[in-house]
Motif scaffolding. Structure first.
Motif, short mmCIF file in Angstrom:
data_model
loop_
_atom_site.label_atom_id
_atom_site.label_comp_id
_atom_site.label_asym_id
_atom_site.label_seq_id
_atom_site.Cartn_x
_atom_site.Cartn_y
_atom_site.Cartn_z
N UNK A 71 5.07 -18.45 13.11
CA UNK A 71 4.43 -18.49 11.80
C UNK A 71 3.87 -17.10 11.48
N UNK A 72 4.22 -16.61 10.32
CA UNK A 72 3.78 -15.29 9.88
C UNK A 72 2.74 -15.44 8.77
N UNK A 73 1.70 -14.65 8.85
CA UNK A 73 0.76 -14.52 7.74
C UNK A 73 0.87 -13.10 7.21
N UNK A 74 1.15 -12.97 5.90
CA UNK A 74 1.26 -11.66 5.26
C UNK A 74 0.14 -11.53 4.24
N UNK A 75 -0.54 -10.39 4.26
CA UNK A 75 -1.72 -10.19 3.42
C UNK A 75 -1.65 -8.79 2.80
N UNK A 76 -1.66 -8.75 1.47
CA UNK A 76 -1.64 -7.47 0.76
C UNK A 76 -2.98 -6.77 0.95
N UNK A 77 -2.95 -5.55 1.47
CA UNK A 77 -4.18 -4.82 1.81
C UNK A 77 -4.95 -4.43 0.55
N UNK A 78 -6.27 -4.75 0.54
CA UNK A 78 -7.14 -4.42 -0.60
C UNK A 78 -6.35 -4.52 -1.90
N UNK A 79 -5.84 -5.71 -2.17
CA UNK A 79 -4.81 -5.90 -3.19
C UNK A 79 -5.20 -5.37 -4.56
N UNK A 80 -6.39 -5.75 -5.06
CA UNK A 80 -6.79 -5.30 -6.40
C UNK A 80 -6.87 -3.77 -6.45
N UNK A 81 -7.43 -3.18 -5.40
CA UNK A 81 -7.54 -1.72 -5.32
C UNK A 81 -6.15 -1.08 -5.32
N UNK A 82 -5.25 -1.63 -4.52
CA UNK A 82 -3.89 -1.08 -4.43
C UNK A 82 -3.17 -1.16 -5.78
N UNK A 83 -3.39 -2.26 -6.52
CA UNK A 83 -2.78 -2.40 -7.85
C UNK A 83 -3.29 -1.32 -8.79
N UNK A 84 -4.60 -1.08 -8.78
CA UNK A 84 -5.17 -0.05 -9.65
C UNK A 84 -4.64 1.33 -9.29
N UNK A 85 -4.47 1.59 -8.02
CA UNK A 85 -3.98 2.90 -7.59
C UNK A 85 -2.51 3.10 -7.94
N UNK A 86 -1.77 2.00 -8.05
CA UNK A 86 -0.38 2.13 -8.48
C UNK A 86 -0.29 2.67 -9.90
N UNK A 87 -1.24 2.27 -10.74
CA UNK A 87 -1.21 2.68 -12.15
C UNK A 87 -1.97 3.97 -12.40
N UNK A 88 -2.79 4.40 -11.43
CA UNK A 88 -3.58 5.62 -11.61
C UNK A 88 -3.74 6.31 -10.26
N UNK A 89 -2.91 7.28 -9.99
CA UNK A 89 -2.91 7.96 -8.68
C UNK A 89 -4.20 8.74 -8.43
N UNK A 90 -4.99 9.01 -9.48
CA UNK A 90 -6.24 9.73 -9.31
C UNK A 90 -7.29 8.91 -8.54
#
Length: 383
Positions: free
Chosen positions: A5-24
């Motif tokens: 059984x695998x558990x996959x978890x997106x790291x600091x997901x909301x933060x990572x999403x914001x950084x995708x749209x704004x590299x600054x």
């Protein structure tokens, strides 16, 4: 056959999403959440160094890390990227369960006959990051509980594999807080009698534990001993939640009708929070005594909070009910659902409101839905 059984978890997901749209935003302390009286929805590892944590009051977070950049958050963006991740995993995994907006469980039992299970999972995680730009952690073990705990222990970059013979040595030294079902109240209760790590908890008789904390005691004992037989449930995305009520006698009583609507909202919102959903579309429908049916809907910021949804439903009803003919039925639908691990709309509501909902939901789950209710629903019992 041993389970894998695998558990996959997106790291600091909301933060990572914001950084995708704004590299600054890369490399700086970043906090996602509401205003001064709100709470932290997510924070970057740079902010965590200063002691900032999810669900912390925003004022406290800014005292600990005054240089942090605060962003209110964009649930539509997070939902869109979450769905993209789900599609990548779903294309490759034999059996997948989407547990929340940023978590997935996979059952890959037997896959090692063709590939090494750990190697296959590593390649899948790399595919997720390559196709979405989002970092993801995972752990592989014999059940959902152990793999989830291991994912947390391995973050942010270490992906763990806990074989069956390593389950107890892995769990034993950890704090009981690491067990998913242990909240603050349970931790405090057990700490008072000297139970602070999983090994001590696992050595308690299950019957005694059940006497101390109630019906969940046996389940907690099993998890402390690395036992979890719950299956990975096939992923089926819910699109909406709805309810309606047909009256014994047609009515034009506005006070009565609005109390009915408030009670319906309370039940649906409780279900949203229990299943970890947020809604963005509210629909109200009415059926007149001549069977004519009319509906109105509106978009709302993602939420599962009664007080927000009751207000919207009543406003829609006022706009909808114009003919003053008697009504035979009213209905409500919450659509545009996205997964959310927070019990209320943390981007809008205060810490006090969050605590109130958590307390009410806890009472409803323990004693039944009717154990506590909003004043607006009292008229239902008198009508």
């Amino acid at each position: 056959m041993d389970r894998a059984i695998v558990h996959m978890d997106l790291d600091t997901f909301f933060v990572s999403c914001e950084r995708l749209t704004n590299s600054k935003l890369e490399g700086i302390p970043l906090v996602i959440g509401g205003g001064d009286r709100g709470v932290v929805a997510s924070c970057s590892y740079e902010a965590r160094i200063f002691g900032v944590r999810s669900a912390m009051p925003m004022k406290m977070a800014l005292r600990l890390c005054p240089q942090a950049k605060v962003i209110k958050g964009d649930m539509e963006l997070y939902s869109k990227l979450s769905n993209t991740v789900t599609q990548v995993i779903e294309e490759k995994a034999p059996l997948m369960e989407k547990a929340s907006i940023d978590e997935h469980y996979l059952d890959i039992s037997g896959i090692d006959k063709f590939h090494g299970s750990y190697k296959w999972t590593s390649e899948l995680a790399a595919s997720v990051t390559r196709e979405t730009g989002l970092p993801i952690s995972f752990a592989l073990s014999v059940n959902k509980t152990v793999s989830k705990i291991a994912t947390g222990e391995g973050k942010p970059k270490g992906n763990l594999q806990i074989s069956e013979n390593m389950v107890r040595p892995f769990l034993n030294p950890l704090s009981i807080r690491k067990i998913p079902m242990v909240g603050e109240a349970t931790f405090t209760l057990l700490s008072r009698i000297g139970i602070r790590n999983i090994e001590t908890l696992s050595e308690m008789p299950a019957e005694v534990l059940q006497q101390i904390i109630g019906k969940n005691g046996a389940e907690l004992w099993r998890k402390a001993n690395g036992i979890d037989l719950s299956p990975v449930e096939p992923y089926r995305e819910r699109k909406s939640l709805s309810t309606d009520q047909t009256f014994h006698e047609d009515t034009t009583d506005i006070v009565f009708l609005k109390s009915i609507l408030a009670g319906m909202v309370e039940k649906l919102a409780f279900k949203l929070r229990s299943e970890q959903w947020l809604t963005s579309t509210v629909v109200v429908s009415i059926k007149y005594s001549n069977f004519d049916t009319e509906t109105k809907q509106c978009k709302v910021p993602y939420t599962s909070a009664d007080h927000t949804l009751v207000r919207v439903v009543k406003e829609l009803f006022d706009r909808l009910y114009q003919r003053r003919m008697t009504l035979r039925k009213v209905g409500i639908q919450f659509g545009g659902l996205v997964r959310g691990t927070y019990q209320i709309n943390i981007f809008e509501d205060t810490q006090e409101m969050m605590a109130l909902y958590q307390a009410m939901d806890k009472m409803k789950k323990r004693f039944g839905f009717d154990a506590v209710a909003r004043g607006a629903g009292i008229i239902l019992k008198c009508k």
